[in-house]
Scaffold this active site. Sequence first.
Site, PDB file in Angstrom:
ATOM      1  CG  ASP A   1      -4.178  -5.661  -3.710  1.00  0.00           C
ATOM      2  OD1 ASP A   1      -5.254  -5.081  -3.460  1.00  0.00           O
ATOM      3  OD2 ASP A   1      -3.393  -6.030  -2.823  1.00  0.00           O
TER       4      ASP A   1
ATOM      5  CG  HIS B   1      -1.959  -1.006   1.276  1.00  0.00           C
ATOM      6  ND1 HIS B   1      -1.710  -2.289   1.690  1.00  0.00           N
ATOM      7  CD2 HIS B   1      -3.267  -0.957   0.956  1.00  0.00           C
ATOM      8  CE1 HIS B   1      -2.825  -2.989   1.622  1.00  0.00           C
ATOM      9  NE2 HIS B   1      -3.782  -2.207   1.180  1.00  0.00           N
TER      10      HIS B   1
END
Length: 361
Positions: free
Chosen positions: A284, A212
């Site tokens: 993702d 992230h």
Amino acid sequence: MRLSTVCLLMGLATLAPTVASAATLEQMAGQMIVVGFQGKSAADPSVVALRDDIAAGRLGGVMFLKVNVTSLDDVAAMNQAFRAASPDLPPLITLDQEGGAVERLTEDVGFTEIPRAVVVAAENTPEEAEALYARMAEAVAELGFTINFGPVVDIDRNPENQVIAKYGRAFGTDAETVTAYAEAFIRAHHQAGLVTALKHFPGHGSSTADSHEGFVDITETWDAVELEPYRALIAAGEADMVMIGHLFHADYAASPGEPSSFSRRWIEEVLRGELGFDGVVISDDLEMGAIRDHFSLEETVVGAVEAGMDILLFSNTSDYRQSLGQEVLDILLAEAEADPDFAARIEQSYERIVKLKQRID
């Protein structure tokens, strides 16, 4: 709402080709795009615009985040609008509802929360866990969702891991435990009519950084045992979708810095070739730091599709814009016009997506 056995066994041979033959390249490419949004009600202009894009075939689905959830009634109304826009080819209405720290539906809006994976596995047998997940999945399905991004099949191999171990997202420290509880999660969701997604291939549990936030190198930490839950669940026919993480491994990269989400070796050779997965591969979030800090939007879209990605997932949070889905679609179409092989990849992905969507009631 249940997975339709008749549709699964018969519909793929009849309905899917009909849909495929009627689709334009634009509609095929549109099915590959799932985006986040900022609307909170069915009347919100952004939600209306997304509904229109779904109806026109320019968008394959949407991603819910906490920002979209202010009441369960509004969530249900938005999902009803999304579904009504494309009844023959249901949109992918997605969320992350793992339990614990990673969930979009919370007690604040009246949703019954469940513990994180590590607690579920520690306090329940797989059979008890299935009953727990069944209650959660039924509640998610009743709101109109079609996909829950789970189970996490990462193995907890690094207690200092910043994205899996830190939040207790792994079921255990060995492949057998992870597989057993992941099966419970999947069976419970199938009973409720929901599609699932194994994540985060090829394995985020041993990493020393969080994708992230930025670049994640697993070259020295990753072990082949992290593929075992995928191998077992694919062999058992339990894998609906596989979500590819943004993880760099020097031995599997064709160029410096190439993440697994852009890697033909990971997707085509390992996941499809070695493990035998022939279903839908989804990325993702393609706005994570591991991607957005290193690649342009065009590089991201083209690189992921050329590697074998079927669905491109954008949370639309780093630089929100209503036009993001159209921007991605324009890139897909421009590349397809310039490269027949790329156009063929779009058609291949579309066929897989249609087969998956025909399992949604």
